[in-house]
Design an enzyme around this catalytic site. Structure first.
Site, PDB file in Angstrom:
ATOM      1  N   CYS A   1      38.151   7.359  53.800  1.00 47.95           N
ATOM      2  CA  CYS A   1      38.990   6.155  53.773  1.00 47.95           C
ATOM      3  C   CYS A   1      39.309   5.711  52.339  1.00 47.95           C
ATOM      4  CB  CYS A   1      38.278   5.015  54.471  1.00 47.95           C
ATOM      5  SG  CYS A   1      37.804   5.394  56.158  1.00 47.95           S
TER       6      CYS A   1
ATOM      7  N   ARG B   1      42.223  12.457  49.347  1.00 40.14           N
ATOM      8  CA  ARG B   1      40.848  12.225  49.771  1.00 40.14           C
ATOM      9  C   ARG B   1      40.632  12.587  51.244  1.00 40.14           C
ATOM     10  NH1 ARG B   1      37.953   8.419  46.842  1.00 40.14           N
ATOM     11  NH2 ARG B   1      37.062   7.699  48.798  1.00 40.14           N
TER      12      ARG B   1
ATOM     13  N   TRP C   1      39.921   7.531  57.697  1.00 43.23           N
ATOM     14  CA  TRP C   1      39.340   8.804  58.138  1.00 43.23           C
ATOM     15  C   TRP C   1      38.393   8.425  59.264  1.00 43.23           C
ATOM     16  CZ3 TRP C   1      34.617  11.606  58.064  1.00 43.23           C
ATOM     17  CH2 TRP C   1      34.744  13.006  58.057  1.00 43.23           C
TER      18      TRP C   1
ATOM     19  N   ASN D   1      36.255   0.061  54.090  1.00 39.94           N
ATOM     20  CA  ASN D   1      35.654   1.399  54.032  1.00 39.94           C
ATOM     21  C   ASN D   1      34.156   1.242  54.283  1.00 39.94           C
ATOM     22  OD1 ASN D   1      38.071   2.430  53.248  1.00 39.94           O
ATOM     23  ND2 ASN D   1      37.494   2.828  51.117  1.00 39.94           N
ATOM     24  N   GLY D   2      33.546   2.239  54.911  1.00 41.59           N
ATOM     25  CA  GLY D   2      32.103   2.176  55.153  1.00 41.59           C
ATOM     26  C   GLY D   2      31.818   2.054  56.641  1.00 41.59           C
TER      27      GLY D   2
ATOM     28  N   GLU E   1      28.539  29.803  47.181  1.00 40.75           N
ATOM     29  CA  GLU E   1      29.743  29.061  46.831  1.00 40.75           C
ATOM     30  C   GLU E   1      30.988  29.813  47.318  1.00 40.75           C
ATOM     31  OE1 GLU E   1      30.792  26.323  46.163  1.00 40.75           O
ATOM     32  OE2 GLU E   1      32.745  26.655  45.240  1.00 40.75           O
TER      33      GLU E   1
ATOM     34  N   LYS F   1      33.697  28.167  49.872  1.00 37.24           N
ATOM     35  CA  LYS F   1      35.101  27.982  49.512  1.00 37.24           C
ATOM     36  C   LYS F   1      36.013  28.602  50.567  1.00 37.24           C
ATOM     37  CE  LYS F   1      35.227  25.734  47.088  1.00 37.24           C
ATOM     38  NZ  LYS F   1      34.561  24.821  46.189  1.00 37.24           N
TER      39      LYS F   1
ATOM     40  N   GLU G   1      35.972  26.480  53.828  1.00 41.80           N
ATOM     41  CA  GLU G   1      36.633  25.183  53.681  1.00 41.80           C
ATOM     42  C   GLU G   1      38.133  25.251  53.884  1.00 41.80           C
ATOM     43  OE1 GLU G   1      35.352  21.948  50.605  1.00 41.80           O
ATOM     44  OE2 GLU G   1      35.036  23.895  49.709  1.00 41.80           O
TER      45      GLU G   1
ATOM     46  N   HIS H   1      16.444  42.576  56.684  1.00 43.83           N
ATOM     47  CA  HIS H   1      15.486  41.811  57.487  1.00 43.83           C
ATOM     48  C   HIS H   1      16.171  41.122  58.666  1.00 43.83           C
ATOM     49  CE1 HIS H   1      12.284  42.575  54.655  1.00 43.83           C
ATOM     50  NE2 HIS H   1      13.067  42.169  53.672  1.00 43.83           N
TER      51      HIS H   1
ATOM     52  N   LYS I   1      37.841  14.530  50.317  1.00 44.09           N
ATOM     53  CA  LYS I   1      37.492  14.882  48.939  1.00 44.09           C
ATOM     54  C   LYS I   1      36.149  14.293  48.538  1.00 44.09           C
ATOM     55  CE  LYS I   1      37.919  16.550  44.820  1.00 44.09           C
ATOM     56  NZ  LYS I   1      37.441  17.942  44.686  1.00 44.09           N
TER      57      LYS I   1
HETATM   58  C1  AGP Z   1      33.486  21.445  47.550  1.00 42.51           C
HETATM   59  O1  AGP Z   1      34.520  22.357  47.585  1.00 42.51           O
HETATM   60  C2  AGP Z   1      33.398  20.593  48.733  1.00 42.51           C
HETATM   61  N1  AGP Z   1      34.595  19.897  48.979  1.00 42.51           N
HETATM   62  C3  AGP Z   1      32.156  19.748  48.930  1.00 42.51           C
HETATM   63  O2  AGP Z   1      31.146  20.601  49.348  1.00 42.51           O
HETATM   64  C4  AGP Z   1      31.665  18.914  47.725  1.00 42.51           C
HETATM   65  O3  AGP Z   1      31.212  19.752  46.711  1.00 42.51           O
HETATM   66  C5  AGP Z   1      30.558  17.955  48.193  1.00 42.51           C
HETATM   67  O4  AGP Z   1      31.043  17.126  49.211  1.00 42.51           O
HETATM   68  C6  AGP Z   1      29.990  17.129  47.063  1.00 42.51           C
HETATM   69  O5  AGP Z   1      30.960  16.330  46.459  1.00 42.51           O
HETATM   70  P1  AGP Z   1      30.694  15.650  45.068  1.00 42.51           P
HETATM   71  O6  AGP Z   1      30.575  16.747  44.054  1.00 42.51           O
HETATM   72  O7  AGP Z   1      31.877  14.769  44.834  1.00 42.51           O
HETATM   73  O8  AGP Z   1      29.410  14.887  45.193  1.00 42.51           O
END
Ligand code: AGP
Length: 617
Positions: free
Chosen positions: A2, A27, A84, A110-111, A491, A495, A498, A514, A612
Site C-alpha cells: 500500500c 511498490r 495491496w 497502510n498497515g 539468489e 530472481k 519472482e 543425497h 517492492k
Molecule cells: C528481491 O528481488 C525481492 N523482491 C525480495 O526478496 C526482497 O529482497 C525482500 O523483500 C527484502 O526487501 P528489502 O531489501 O527492501 O528489505
C-alpha cells in the site's frame, strides 16, 4: 504494498495526488483512489480496483474542479492511496480512501489493525453501517465520532482505541486547511515544498516536488498545512522535527530509454558499486573506512560472532556476507531470515554483532528483528539503501549502500551493493584482527576491479539470452552451487521465480546425490555455478553425475574453466578474487531471469502478487 499520498497547497489536488500514486505504482498494488475537499462543501472520492492510469482516465469533473468553499481562498487539500489487499478482496469498495458514515472524514491507511473486528462490531452495534470489508474503514468512523476540539484531538482519540500498525492520513471537512497524519509501524514522510506541502509513504512520490523531507517516527503525528507542519506525540507533546535533504532526484525514477526498470538497474550496477566504494577504500591501512558504523576498533575486536538478518534476496546477500566475513575476518558468522528470527525467542549475545540488511529499509520483518535485538540489549547495525528509512534510523549505526533508487520489484543493484557493503565490513573487521595488510590490499584491489568487470558481464548479454530461450520453456529447474556459490544459486532461483513464475529450487551441489538427483532428467535443467576455485573438481564431478542422467546444464563459470560437453550452454564471467567472485557470478543470473520473463511476456517490473517493499507481516 500500500502507498499513501497527500497534498495541501494552491494547485488542484487531484492531478498532484494521481501523479504521486503513479510514482508509487512500482511498490505493487491492486486498487487506487483519491479524496479531495469538493466544491459542494463535501468530500469527493474517486476510487477503483485496477491501475492508476484507469483511475486517471475516469476522473470525474467534480474532482478536477474541486475547491472547498469553506477552505481558505485558493487552497486545495486531498489524500490518495494505492492498496495491496490484505483484509478484503481487491474491489472498488475496498479501495481507499474510506469515508465516515456522515461523509465528513476521509482516511487512507497502510498497515493492519489487530482489533478491527471488535471495533467494527462495536460500531455496528451503535448503528454505523460499513461500506467495505477492510480493517481500515473503522478509522474513518472512529475519527468522525470522536470528541475533541480539533481534528488532531479526534485523531488522537481514535488512535487510542486501535492496536496494530498504521501509516495514516486524515481529511476532515471541519478542518479544511489541513491534513493530519500519523505513523506506527508504517512509514509516513512529509515533503516540504514552496507554499505547499506533500505527504507520502515513500520518498519516490515526493522527489518530483521537493527534496526536503521529514520522516515521522513510530508514535508520532503531524498537522500538515500549506505553509508548514507541526509534529507531535500521542500525548500531544511537540517533537519539533526538522527536514532533511534527500539526494535522489525525480530523473532517477525515469526509464531513460531502457525497456524496463529491472534492466536499467542491472546496467546501473557498475556506477552503483563505484558509489558504494567511494571514500571507503583506505589504502594507507589497507582497510575499509566505514564512518557510520559507530563502532571503534575496541568494539570491533570484542565481536565474537556476526549474525545477519534480512528477508528474501537481502537474506541471500546476507549469506554471501556471512561467508565472506567468516572467511576473511575469521569471525563465526551466519545469516538468518529476519521473518523467522523473533519467533524462535532468539538468544541475544552481548558480543555478537547483529547486522540488518535491507534495500527499502522498511521491510516489517527485518524491522521487527532489529527491535527484538535492541529490546534484549543487543547491538545492531544496518546495511540499508534508503537513507533515513525506518530500519536505518532504528539501527545503532551502519553502512548506506548508495545504490540509488531501485524501482523494479526484483532487486538487482541494491543486492550487489549489499554484497559490496558486506565485503567492506569483512575487510574492516579482518584488518582489526588477523587479516594481513597484503590480504587487505588484495581484496581492496578486487573490489575496485568489480565495476569494470560487471560492465563487461552486462555487455555480454547474448549467451544469456540464448540460454534463456531454451530454459524458459522448462516448467521447473535446479540452481546449484556450493560454499561461496550457494548464495549465488539461491539468489538465481529467487530472481527467476519472482519474475518468470517458473519453479526453481536451489540446492548445494554437494547435496544433489543425497536426494534431489532423483529428479534429474532431460526435462529438468540445472543452472550450475562453477567458479574456478578450490572446489572446481567437486563441482565438475557433480556435472558428470547430471550428464549421466541426461540433465541439461547451463554453467555459470570462469573463462578458463573447460567443461567440454558437460554443459549445454556456458556463460562466463571474469575472475576476481575467489571471495568476491560470487558478486560477478550473480549478474548473469539477473540477466537470465530478465530474459526468461521477457520471452514469457510477463510484467517484469511489477510481478504478480509481489510488492517492492513488504511493510506488513
Ligand atoms: C528481491 O528481488 C525481492 N523482491 C525480495 O526478496 C526482497 O529482497 C525482500 O523483500 C527484502 O526487501 P528489502 O531489501 O527492501 O528489505
Amino acid at each position: 504494498m500500500c502507498g499513501i499520498v497527500g497534498y495541501v497547497g494552491n494547485r488542484p489536488a487531484a492531478p498532484v495526488l494521481l501523479d504521486g500514486l503513479g510514482a508509487l505504482e512500482y511498490r505493487g498494488y491492486d486498487s487506487a483512489g483519491v479524496a479531495v475537499h469538493g466544491c459542494q462543501g463535501r468530500i469527493v472520492v474517486h476510487k477503483a480496483a485496477g491501475r492508476v492510469r484507469d483511475l486517471q482516465a475516469g476522473v470525474p469533473v467534480a474532482l478536477e474542479e474541486q475547491q472547498d468553499p469553506l477552505a481558505p481562498d485558493g487552497l486545495h487539500v486531498g489524500i490518495g492511496h494505492t492498496r495491496w489487499a490484505t483484509h478484503g478482496a481487491p474491489t472498488d469498495e475496498n479501495a481507499h480512501p474510506h469515508v465516515s458514515a456522515d461523509g465528513r472524514v476521509a482516511i487512507v491507511h497502510n498497515g493492519v489493525l489487530d482489533n478491527a473486528e471488535a471495533l467494527r462490531a462495536a460500531l455496528e452495534a451503535e448503528g454505523v453501517s460499513f461500506s467495505s470489508d477492510t480493517d481500515s474503514e473503522v478509522l474513518a468512523h472512529l475519527v468522525a465520532r470522536a470528541s475533541g476540539d480539533s481534528l488532531e484531538d479526534r485523531v488522537l482519540a481514535a488512535l487510542a482505541q486501535v492496536t496494530g500498525t498504521y501509516g495514516l492520513a486524515v481529511l476532515d471537512l471541519d478542518a479544511p486547511d489541513r491534513l493530519v497524519v500519523a505513523r506506527n509501524g508504517s512509514p509516513i514522510i512529509i515533503g516540504v515544498g514552496e507554499d505547499e506541502m506533500h505527504v507520502a509513504s515513500d520518498v519516490s512520490a515526493l522527489v518530483r516536488h521537493t527534496r526536503r523531507v521529514v520522516h515521522l517516527d513510530d508514535g508520532e503525528l503531524a498537522t500538515v498545512t500549506a505553509d508548514g507542519f507541526h509534529t507531535f506525540t500521542s500525548l500531544a507533546a511537540t517533537t519539533g522535527k526538522r527536514p532533511i535533504e534527500v539526494d535522489w532526484a525525480y530523473d532517477d525514477y525515469e526509464l531513460d530509454g531502457h525497456d524496463h526498470f529491472m534492466i536499467k538497474e542491472i546496467r546501473e550496477q557498475p556506477e552503483a558499486v563505484r558509489r558504494c566504494l567511494s571514500g571507503r577504500v583506505d589504502r594507507r591501512f589497507a582497510t575499509a573506512h566505514l564512518g557510520g558504523m559507530e563502532l571503534d576498533a575496541r568494539d570491533c575486536r570484542a565481536v565474537r560472532r556476526v549474525k545477519i538478518l534480512g528477508c528474501g534476496s537481502a537474506y541471500y546477500a546476507g549469506q554471501f556476507g556471512a561467508q565472506f566475513i567468516e572467511e576473511v575476518a575469521r569471525i563465526p558468522a551466519d545469516a538468518e531470515p529476519a521473518s523467522e528470527f523473533r519467533y524462535r525467542n532468539p538468544v541475544i549475545e552481548p558480543d555478537t554483532l547483529y547486522v540488518a540488511v535491507s534495500q527499502s529499509g522498511e521491510t516489517y520483518d527485518t524491522l521487527a528483528a532489529v527491535q527484538e535485538v535492541k529490546r534484549k540489549g543487543g547491538r545492531v547495525i544496518g546495511l540499508v539503501n534508503v537513507v533515513g528509512s525506518t530500519i536505518a534510523r532504528e539501527c545503532q549505526g551502519g553502512i548506506y549502500l548508495h545504490a540509488g533508487p531501485e524501482v523494479a520489484v526484483a532487486s538487482t543493484k541494491a543486492l550487489t551493493n549489499m554484497s559490496v557493503g558486506f565485503a567492506l565490513l569483512g575487510v574492516h573487521l579482518g584488518r582489526i584482527r588477523d587479516l594481513s595488510a597484503a590480504q587487505g590490499e588484495r581484496l581492496l584491489d578486487g573490489l575496485e576491479r568489480l565495476p569494470d568487470q560487471i560492465e563487461a558481464v552486462v555487455a555480454n548479454e547474448e549467451p544469456v539470452l540464448a540460454a534463456a530461450r531454451w530454459l524458459s520453456k522448462a516448467p521447473s529447474m535446479f540452481f546449484l552451487g556450493r560454499v561461496r556459490g550457494y548464495a549465488v544459486a539461491r539468489e538465481g532461483a529467487q530472481k527467476l521465480k519472482e519474475i518468470s513464475y517458473v519453479h526453481a529450487e536451489a540446492y548445494q551441489t554437494s547435496e544433489l546425490k543425497h536426494g534431489p538427483l532423483a529428479l534429474i532428467s532431460p526435462e529438468l535443467p540445472s543452472i550450475a555455478v562453477v567458479p574456478h576455485d578450490e572446489l572446481l573438481d567437486r563441482n565438475v564431478t557433480a556435472l558428470h553425475e547430471i550428464a549421466a542422467r541426461s540433465g541439461p546444464v547451463l554453467a555459470i563459470t570462469h573463462e578458463d574453466v573447460e567443461l567440454g560437453d558437460l554443459a549445454r550452454s556456458v556463460v562466463t564471467v571474469p575472475r576476481n578474487e575467489p571471495e568476491l567472485d560470487p558478486i560477478l557470478l550473480t549478474v548473469p543470473l539477473q540477466l537470465l531471469a530478465y530474459h526468461a520473463a521477457l520471452s514469457l511476456g510477463h510484467d517484469i517490473d511489477k510481478p504478480r502478487n509481489l510488492a517492492k517493499s513488504v511493510t506488513v507481516e
